[in-house]
Design an enzyme around this catalytic site. Structure first.
Site, PDB file in Angstrom:
ATOM      1  N   LYS A 125      -0.410   4.538   7.015  1.00  0.00           N
ATOM      2  CA  LYS A 125      -0.830   5.389   5.763  1.00  0.00           C
ATOM      3  C   LYS A 125      -0.670   6.833   6.069  1.00  0.00           C
ATOM      4  O   LYS A 125      -0.223   7.170   7.002  1.00  0.00           O
ATOM      5  CB  LYS A 125      -2.464   5.102   5.963  1.00  0.00           C
ATOM      6  CG  LYS A 125      -3.000   3.795   5.452  1.00  0.00           C
ATOM      7  CD  LYS A 125      -2.887   3.498   3.954  1.00  0.00           C
ATOM      8  CE  LYS A 125      -3.491   1.834   3.709  1.00  0.00           C
ATOM      9  NZ  LYS A 125      -2.913   0.902   4.503  1.00  0.00           N
TER      10      LYS A 125
ATOM     11  N   SER B 232       0.701  -1.116   0.070  1.00  0.00           N
ATOM     12  CA  SER B 232       0.174  -0.178  -0.088  1.00  0.00           C
ATOM     13  C   SER B 232       0.991   1.229   0.033  1.00  0.00           C
ATOM     14  O   SER B 232       0.394   2.403  -0.529  1.00  0.00           O
ATOM     15  CB  SER B 232      -0.993   0.082   1.333  1.00  0.00           C
ATOM     16  OG  SER B 232      -0.297  -0.005   2.377  1.00  0.00           O
TER      17      SER B 232
END
Length: 277
Positions: A168, A124
């Site tokens: 993130k 990611s």
């Protein structure tokens, strides 16, 4: 003994010694000169007694001990000195155990409230970080979203999987407007630009909008929505790629926020940005 004291007085007055062969500088009287000759003929040498003293206070001392040199007696006494006392910390095992427990408690506080180190894996955050082999040094001072800025990388509990920890980037903070969906997705799919993917969303209070750098392979706020600030655990401040060949701190680098400028924008840049709107 009275004659001896008188001789001392005469000697001190004329600066002479009782055994001196010099004549006095000041003439003496007839009685003084006769006394001076008598006393100077005496032998003042002192002979110690051959038998040791019988005093009770000297019974414990022997003639051999008194005849030994001073340095030998000091060495003999130093050999029988008691050993230095041990450190009180190691005198009792319970104190040593208590010290270890204090150290473990201090490390626990630092690990849970100051700094933490943990590995991360997954696609990611490509191409910022590789899929495997990355360790993140995180600051626990930013728990619950304290002092966060747009562009910071954080770790958080994933809302749809609370047992998992995600990494993130912060795209929006409370009150910011963010784009729902992937930018440019509706142009490639031929959808109407006025579709839901092209709508803007205002981040609600107490939430943050978190998105991965690799948009096609990231499970982020575009799927489960804004993340509550209470789920944010820490902020990534450094990363490294340890290995047996290169060492434990190989590839160490501080994390830089690309969305925050180190230098404020100039006047020309501000005017150019206003004209482009």
């Amino acid at each position: 003994m009275s004659n001896l004291y008188r001789l001392r007085a005469i000697s001190w007055r004329h600066r002479l010694s009782p055994h001196s062969s010099l004549r006095p500088l000041i003439p003496l009287s007839r009685s003084q000169s006769r006394l001076f000759r008598q006393l100077t003929s005496y032998n003042f040498s002192f002979q110690p007694p051959k038998t040791p003293l019988k005093s009770p206070s000297h019974k414990r001392y022997s003639t051999t001990a008194s005849a030994t040199p001073l340095n030998t007696s000091s060495q003999h006494s130093s050999n029988h000195e008691p050993p230095p006392p041990k450190d009180p910390l190691f005198r009792h095992p319970l104190r040593l155990l208590l010290s270890y427990l204090k150290l473990l408690a201090l490390l626990h506080l630092i690990w849970n409230h100051v700094l933490s180190l943990a590995p991360a894996q997954g696609p990611s955050m490509l191409a910022t970080y590789p899929i495997t082999g990355t360790w993140h040094l995180t600051s626990r001072l930013h728990v619950f979203g304290r002092n966060l800025q747009v562009g910071d990388i954080v770790t958080f509990h994933i809302p749809d999987r609370p047992a998992s920890i995600g990494v993130k980037r912060v795209i929006g903070l409370p009150g910011d407007y963010v784009l729902i969906g992937t930018p440019g997705e509706f142009w490639h799919s031929g959808a109407d630009p006025r579709a839901d993917d092209a709508l803007m969303l205002q981040v609600p209070e107490g939430h943050a909008y978190l998105v991965g750098d690799n948009l096609p392979a990231s499970n982020d706020s575009r799927i489960f929505g804004p993340v509550p600030l209470g789920l944010i655990r820490s902020k990534v401040i450094a990363s490294m790629e340890p290995s047996f060949e290169r060492g434990p701190f190989a590839g160490f680098q501080w994390v830089r926020n690309p969305m925050q400028r180190d230098v404020p924008p100039t006047k020309e840049e501000v005017l150019h940005a206003r004209s482009g709107r």
